[in-house]
Design a protein around this motif. Structure first.
Motif, mmCIF file in Angstrom:
data_model
loop_
_atom_site.group_PDB
_atom_site.id
_atom_site.type_symbol
_atom_site.label_atom_id
_atom_site.label_comp_id
_atom_site.label_asym_id
_atom_site.label_seq_id
_atom_site.Cartn_x
_atom_site.Cartn_y
_atom_site.Cartn_z
ATOM 1 N N VAL A 73 0.833 -1.215 0.000
ATOM 2 C CA VAL A 73 0.000 0.000 0.000
ATOM 3 C C VAL A 73 0.859 1.253 0.000
ATOM 4 N N LEU A 74 2.080 1.149 0.499
ATOM 5 C CA LEU A 74 2.937 2.329 0.606
ATOM 6 C C LEU A 74 3.209 2.977 -0.741
ATOM 7 N N ASP A 75 3.220 2.177 -1.795
ATOM 8 C CA ASP A 75 3.423 2.771 -3.122
ATOM 9 C C ASP A 75 2.362 2.375 -4.151
ATOM 10 N N ARG A 76 1.362 1.583 -3.736
ATOM 11 C CA ARG A 76 0.356 1.132 -4.701
ATOM 12 C C ARG A 76 -1.074 1.545 -4.344
ATOM 13 N N ASN A 77 -1.300 2.061 -3.120
ATOM 14 C CA ASN A 77 -2.653 2.473 -2.737
ATOM 15 C C ASN A 77 -2.555 3.598 -1.704
ATOM 16 N N GLU A 78 -2.444 4.807 -2.219
ATOM 17 C CA GLU A 78 -2.250 5.981 -1.378
ATOM 18 C C GLU A 78 -3.400 6.194 -0.386
ATOM 19 N N ALA A 79 -4.621 5.899 -0.792
ATOM 20 C CA ALA A 79 -5.775 6.104 0.090
ATOM 21 C C ALA A 79 -5.719 5.170 1.301
ATOM 22 N N VAL A 80 -5.374 3.919 1.090
ATOM 23 C CA VAL A 80 -5.266 2.968 2.202
ATOM 24 C C VAL A 80 -4.080 3.343 3.089
ATOM 25 N N MET A 81 -2.985 3.769 2.483
ATOM 26 C CA MET A 81 -1.834 4.205 3.269
ATOM 27 C C MET A 81 -2.219 5.395 4.151
ATOM 28 N N ALA A 82 -2.968 6.344 3.607
ATOM 29 C CA ALA A 82 -3.402 7.511 4.386
ATOM 30 C C ALA A 82 -4.306 7.082 5.545
ATOM 31 N N ARG A 83 -5.168 6.105 5.318
ATOM 32 C CA ARG A 83 -6.037 5.632 6.397
ATOM 33 C C ARG A 83 -5.226 4.942 7.487
ATOM 34 N N ALA A 84 -4.210 4.185 7.106
ATOM 35 C CA ALA A 84 -3.339 3.549 8.097
ATOM 36 C C ALA A 84 -2.651 4.611 8.947
ATOM 37 N N THR A 85 -2.189 5.670 8.316
ATOM 38 C CA THR A 85 -1.544 6.765 9.042
ATOM 39 C C THR A 85 -2.526 7.416 10.008
ATOM 40 N N ALA A 86 -3.753 7.623 9.577
ATOM 41 C CA ALA A 86 -4.777 8.214 10.445
ATOM 42 C C ALA A 86 -5.083 7.303 11.628
ATOM 43 N N MET A 87 -5.151 6.002 11.382
ATOM 44 C CA MET A 87 -5.399 5.056 12.464
ATOM 45 C C MET A 87 -4.267 5.105 13.490
ATOM 46 N N ALA A 88 -3.032 5.227 13.024
ATOM 47 C CA ALA A 88 -1.890 5.337 13.933
ATOM 48 C C ALA A 88 -2.019 6.594 14.781
ATOM 49 N N GLY A 89 -2.500 7.669 14.180
ATOM 50 C CA GLY A 89 -2.716 8.910 14.914
ATOM 51 C C GLY A 89 -3.799 8.794 15.971
ATOM 52 N N ASN A 90 -4.649 7.789 15.850
ATOM 53 C CA ASN A 90 -5.714 7.536 16.826
ATOM 54 C C ASN A 90 -5.315 6.458 17.834
ATOM 55 N N GLY A 91 -4.036 6.147 17.908
ATOM 56 C CA GLY A 91 -3.549 5.240 18.935
ATOM 57 C C GLY A 91 -3.544 3.767 18.580
ATOM 58 N N ILE A 92 -3.799 3.427 17.337
ATOM 59 C CA ILE A 92 -3.770 2.033 16.899
ATOM 60 C C ILE A 92 -2.369 1.737 16.367
ATOM 61 N N GLY A 93 -1.761 0.665 16.855
ATOM 62 C CA GLY A 93 -0.458 0.266 16.342
ATOM 63 C C GLY A 93 -0.592 -0.230 14.912
#
Length: 132
Positions: A73-93
């Protein structure tokens, strides 16, 4: 009749029975599902429901301590990568593994929820946390 939360009885049942570190998978319409893992197939047509629609509702109802996405996802699905980053910002490892390893992890899942998503690598393994 339920008034709030997830109305799908199969998803509601699985979430209600999860224990700490149990995992579920939310997958795109192409993710292979092991024969021994329960399948909840929500796919109606390509794109419906979307990966994000299902993920958002599950996250409202499930205490998640960790999520695993494919490194692709890091280079093939920017939207999913952005959601993973947002989840990390909400305290999810957040962890990343190869797509092949993510498919191997799905063998230990309590359930795979199949969406209608048809973008590459729109899959996640969610590990249950505790609410206390």
């Amino acid at each position: 009749m339920k008034k709030h939360g997830i109305l799908n009885s199969d998803i509601a049942r699985v979430l209600a029975t999860l224990g700490h570190t149990d995992c579920i998978v939310i997958g795109d319409c192409g993710l292979p599902i092991p024969d021994h893992v329960e399948r909840i197939d929500l796919a109606l047509r390509i794109g419906t429901p979307s990966f994000f629609d299902v993920l958002d509702e599950v996250l409202k109802d499930m205490q998640v301590e960790r999520a695993v996405f494919a490194t692709e996802v890091l280079d093939r699905n920017e939207a999913v990568m952005a959601r993973a980053t947002a989840m990390a910002g909400n305290g999810i490892g957040i962890d990343y593994v190869s797509h092949d390893e993510l498919k191997r992890l799905s063998h230990d899942a309590r359930v795979v929820i199949r969406t209608g998503e048809a973008t590459p690598y729109a899959n996640v393994v969610l590990y249950a946390g505790v609410i206390f």
